[in-house]
Design an enzyme around this catalytic site. Structure first.
Site, short mmCIF file in Angstrom:
data_model
loop_
_atom_site.label_atom_id
_atom_site.label_comp_id
_atom_site.label_asym_id
_atom_site.label_seq_id
_atom_site.Cartn_x
_atom_site.Cartn_y
_atom_site.Cartn_z
N TYR A 40 -22.38 27.76 -94.97
CA TYR A 40 -21.91 29.08 -94.54
C TYR A 40 -22.37 30.12 -95.55
CZ TYR A 40 -18.71 32.82 -93.15
OH TYR A 40 -18.18 34.01 -92.73
N ASP B 263 -27.58 29.90 -102.47
CA ASP B 263 -26.31 30.57 -102.25
C ASP B 263 -25.28 30.01 -103.22
OD1 ASP B 263 -23.87 31.56 -101.43
OD2 ASP B 263 -24.27 31.30 -99.29
N LYS C 182 -17.55 35.99 -105.67
CA LYS C 182 -16.29 35.38 -106.12
C LYS C 182 -16.04 35.54 -107.62
CE LYS C 182 -16.17 32.21 -102.20
NZ LYS C 182 -15.14 32.88 -101.39
#
Length: 432
Positions: free
Chosen positions: A144, A239, A272
């Site tokens: 994702y 990612d 994050k």
């Protein structure tokens, strides 16, 4: 009678917010029941609207690597607040954060700050297409990378939770250049490069797929992606929104570089931890790629709140604290205690259970052995997981409310916290 404020709030929320939540996994659709509405947090703990305390293994889905309300971080944010919330103009702090990130991630010469992982991933793909002059991108089933249209093709996370393979509202024309392959499948990867010779702009991957719970890319798979991208003029996008600074100070790419000499991705996407809980993400690459971005180059990207002065203050202090010697070694060991303890209780109860972890990131499956791709993950016992989840939640231990999400340990989690979680797991496994 005791009033359930969580239920009251959820009912109010469903009148004004679709599903009562602003991010789908929070709705508890996958596990059933009413989600706790969190009133406050401190250290390794959350308290809901009813005043119930939980040991938190979600950590805002990754950013809270130092735990909630860490004193030095709070002080840095409070000081920044006094200077102003947002300026829409350059600040020294965004330069300092960019320098700090580049110091820790040597594969990048330049970085662009944005506000969300979705924004960073979308921009990285646009940059890869602009740099190569090609359109096709390869992604992997179960990984994702945010909810950009071109990526909502058999995506993971919330979409997997709801059993959907794509999203309504995404035109077929938008995803026609997205090639979806199985994770860790080298033969399929080679076939795709042969079939689309000269058309592939980039391969985008999570080094540890945290939206399949926790599935590592094998070194062989990672190396083959690197080799094929080099041979065919495509870019490799890593990612690290979830893994960056969470699994190691240099991200997952520093771990794979120990196994693959000279390994570096072309573009890295982060989020994050670099914001410490504030809206913050980034993407970066070597100089010749990044200079294709506006205002230097023809690839347009912009954002009003990019490099926000409050978020940069939070991120800078977070990176400073996690850069202290031994931080990630201690975090990895603490996460290992949690995983080993829960697995031992599952084994004792005769419940099929396997675990993996790296740094402060962990995953577990109700399976006899670790899966290597999305199809294998889907064989995990979902009803049994739901019983485990609610059993732990009732006992005050908050894991992700979905079978497909990784978990997080912070430096604020103590031995006592972990021991109490393992004890609760022992009780829950007896009921399974």
């Amino acid at each position: 009678m005791t009033i359930d404020k969580n239920a009251q709030l959820f009912e109010r929320a469903r009148q004004v917010i679709p599903g009562g939540v602003n991010s789908p996994v929070r709705a508890f659709n996958a596990v059933g029941g009413t989600p706790p509405f969190i009133a406050r947090a401190q250290g390794a703990y959350l308290w809901d609207a009813n005043g119930k305390q939980y040991v938190d293994y979600i950590g805002s889905w990754g950013p809270m690597i130092l735990g909630h309300g860490q004193a030095d971080v709070v002080q840095a944010v409070q000081a920044a607040l006094l200077d102003g919330f947002s300026f829409g103009a350059p600040t020294e702090r965004e330069v300092a954060l960019s320098e700090a990130i580049l110091k820790l991630i040597p594969s990048m010469d330049m970085v662009r700050l944005v506000s969300s992982g979705t924004e960073a991933g979308m921009s990285a793909i646009r940059l890869a297409r602009g740099y190569t002059g090609r359109n096709k991108l390869i992604k992997f089933n179960g990984c994702y990378h945010g909810h950009a249209d071109a990526l909502l093709v058999k995506a993971g996370s919330g979409l997997a939770t709801f059993g959907a393979s794509s999203s309504a509202g995404v035109p077929a024309e938008v995803v026609q250049d997205t090639v979806v392959l199985e994770y860790n499948d080298i033969a399929q990867l080679e076939e795709a490069f042969a079939k689309y010779e000269g058309q592939i702009a980039c391969v985008m991957m999570e080094p540890i797929a945290g939206n399949m719970n926790f599935v590592r890319a094998t070194p062989e798979f990672t190396l083959r992606i690197r080799q094929l991208c080099d041979a065919h003029g495509a870019l490799m996008i890593y990612d690290e929104v979830m893994t960056g600074f969470r699994v190691a100070l240099g991200g997952a790419q520093s771990i794979y570089a120990q196994q693959i000499p000279g390994f570096r991705p072309d573009i890295t996407v982060m989020g994050k931890v670099i914001g410490g809980g504030m809206p913050m993400a980034a993407f970066g690459a070597r100089r010749e790629i990044m200079e294709k971005l506006s205002p230097l180059g023809p690839v347009y990207q912009a954002g009003t709140l990019s490099g926000n002065p409050i978020a940069t203050a939070c991120g800078l202090k977070t990176l400073e604290l996690i850069s202290q010697p031994g931080f990630h070694d201690r975090l990895h060991a603490q996460t290992g205690k949690l995983m080993a303890g829960i697995k031992a209780e599952a084994d004792a109860a005769g419940v099929p259970f396997c675990v993996d972890h790296q740094g402060g990131l962990f995953g577990f499956f109700l399976l006899p052995e670790l899966p290597s791709n999305y199809d294998a993950v889907m064989k995990s016992d979902k009803p049994l997981f739901n019983k485990f989840f609610h059993g732990m939640l009732e006992r005050g231990h908050y894991f992700a409310p979905a079978l497909y999400e990784a978990g997080f340990v912070s430096s604020a989690h103590t031995d006592a916290d972990i021991a109490s979680t393992v004890e609760a797991a022992r009780e829950v496994f007896k009921t399974l």
